[in-house]
Design a protein around this motif. Sequence first.
Motif, short mmCIF file in Angstrom:
data_model
loop_
_atom_site.label_atom_id
_atom_site.label_comp_id
_atom_site.label_asym_id
_atom_site.label_seq_id
_atom_site.Cartn_x
_atom_site.Cartn_y
_atom_site.Cartn_z
N TYR A 104 12.55 25.30 -35.81
CA TYR A 104 13.08 26.05 -34.68
C TYR A 104 14.61 26.21 -34.74
N ASP A 105 15.23 25.69 -35.78
CA ASP A 105 16.68 25.73 -35.92
C ASP A 105 17.36 25.13 -34.70
N LEU A 106 16.90 23.95 -34.30
CA LEU A 106 17.47 23.25 -33.15
C LEU A 106 18.36 22.10 -33.63
N PRO A 107 19.57 21.97 -33.09
CA PRO A 107 20.44 20.85 -33.46
C PRO A 107 19.86 19.53 -32.98
N MET A 108 20.27 18.43 -33.62
CA MET A 108 19.73 17.11 -33.31
C MET A 108 20.81 16.22 -32.68
N ASN A 109 20.42 15.53 -31.62
CA ASN A 109 21.26 14.56 -30.93
C ASN A 109 20.68 13.19 -31.27
N LEU A 110 21.35 12.47 -32.18
CA LEU A 110 20.71 11.37 -32.92
C LEU A 110 21.08 9.97 -32.44
N HIS A 111 20.07 9.11 -32.46
CA HIS A 111 20.22 7.66 -32.29
C HIS A 111 19.98 7.06 -33.67
N ALA A 112 20.92 6.25 -34.16
CA ALA A 112 20.78 5.73 -35.53
C ALA A 112 21.26 4.29 -35.66
N LEU A 113 21.06 3.50 -34.63
CA LEU A 113 21.56 2.13 -34.60
C LEU A 113 21.04 1.31 -35.78
N ASP A 114 21.95 0.81 -36.59
CA ASP A 114 21.62 0.01 -37.79
C ASP A 114 20.73 0.75 -38.77
N ALA A 115 20.69 2.07 -38.63
CA ALA A 115 19.90 2.90 -39.55
C ALA A 115 20.70 4.14 -39.93
N TRP A 116 22.00 4.01 -39.93
CA TRP A 116 22.89 5.16 -40.13
C TRP A 116 22.63 5.85 -41.47
N ARG A 117 22.59 5.10 -42.54
CA ARG A 117 22.38 5.67 -43.85
C ARG A 117 21.00 6.32 -43.97
N GLU A 118 19.98 5.63 -43.44
CA GLU A 118 18.62 6.15 -43.53
C GLU A 118 18.50 7.47 -42.78
N VAL A 119 19.09 7.55 -41.60
CA VAL A 119 19.05 8.78 -40.82
C VAL A 119 19.78 9.90 -41.57
N PHE A 120 20.94 9.59 -42.09
CA PHE A 120 21.71 10.59 -42.84
C PHE A 120 20.91 11.10 -44.04
N ASP A 121 20.31 10.21 -44.80
CA ASP A 121 19.54 10.62 -45.97
C ASP A 121 18.35 11.51 -45.59
N LEU A 122 17.73 11.21 -44.45
CA LEU A 122 16.61 12.03 -43.99
C LEU A 122 17.07 13.41 -43.55
N LEU A 123 18.25 13.50 -42.97
CA LEU A 123 18.79 14.81 -42.61
C LEU A 123 18.94 15.68 -43.85
N LEU A 124 19.43 15.08 -44.92
CA LEU A 124 19.59 15.82 -46.17
C LEU A 124 18.23 16.20 -46.76
N LYS A 125 17.30 15.25 -46.73
CA LYS A 125 15.97 15.50 -47.29
C LYS A 125 15.28 16.67 -46.59
N TYR A 126 15.45 16.75 -45.26
CA TYR A 126 14.79 17.80 -44.50
C TYR A 126 15.66 19.04 -44.31
N ASP A 127 16.81 19.03 -44.95
CA ASP A 127 17.71 20.19 -44.92
C ASP A 127 18.09 20.58 -43.49
N ILE A 128 18.50 19.58 -42.71
CA ILE A 128 18.91 19.82 -41.33
C ILE A 128 20.34 20.35 -41.31
N LYS A 129 20.55 21.43 -40.60
CA LYS A 129 21.85 22.10 -40.63
C LYS A 129 22.83 21.57 -39.59
#
Length: 232
Positions: A104-129
């Motif tokens: 839907y091309d919707l921006p994400m408002n993210l919670h990533a407590l102690d999972a910062w790297r994992e969340v970032f890597d998943l954003l790249l994997k799913y090609d989140i803009k």
Amino acid sequence: MSYVDAHVHLHEDPSLIEKDFLIVAVSDDLESSIKTLKLEGVFKCVGIHPWEVEESRESDLKKIEELAESAHCLGEVGLDYRFVKNRERERKFFEFFLNLSREYDLPMNLHALDAWREVFDLLLKYDIKRAYFHWYNGPLDLIEEITSQGYYIGINAAIKIQKKHLRVLERAPLKAILTESDGPYKYRGITLKPSMVREEIQKIAEVKGISAERVKEVVLSNLRSWLNLSLL
């Protein structure tokens, strides 16, 4: 020029709305997502918070997908490796929202407590803009990677009492910063609320060595870019 609060749980207390603010209202689960969409005069996010994954049903995801057509963004969603024990389930829910963001091309408002790297890597994997790391307190050396992708770093009003967060502000470029309160969350005895962003702006201006008006101007531009708004 308006102040920006990019992360407020307004469904808990609609009286937190400030007249001279642009507010992004986030949700915690299906019920609060429905409440958020009924709010007026704010930007609205729907989603399921990692802390609510255990109590939420998978059928709620389909209902939230239907709500997403009327939303400006997805949130509060993500991963929490400090308080959530069922990582497999929370990851399943988060990957649903990653797919939803992409579709839907919707921006994400993210919670990533102690999972910062994992969340970032998943954003790249799913090609989140378009993504925003709410109240960023992750590794300082990850900030450059996050901002190089055009993602945004959340600076919270609690910066006045959180020393680690001050180091994040020092490292993060102004062009990648969004201000927030996370109201009405209680932190170290303080109930956070949008009005505290005014003082936060002054602190950012002090750290960056520029005027408060300039900070407000850039943060407003950042909000416009993150939400893909042509006019504000």
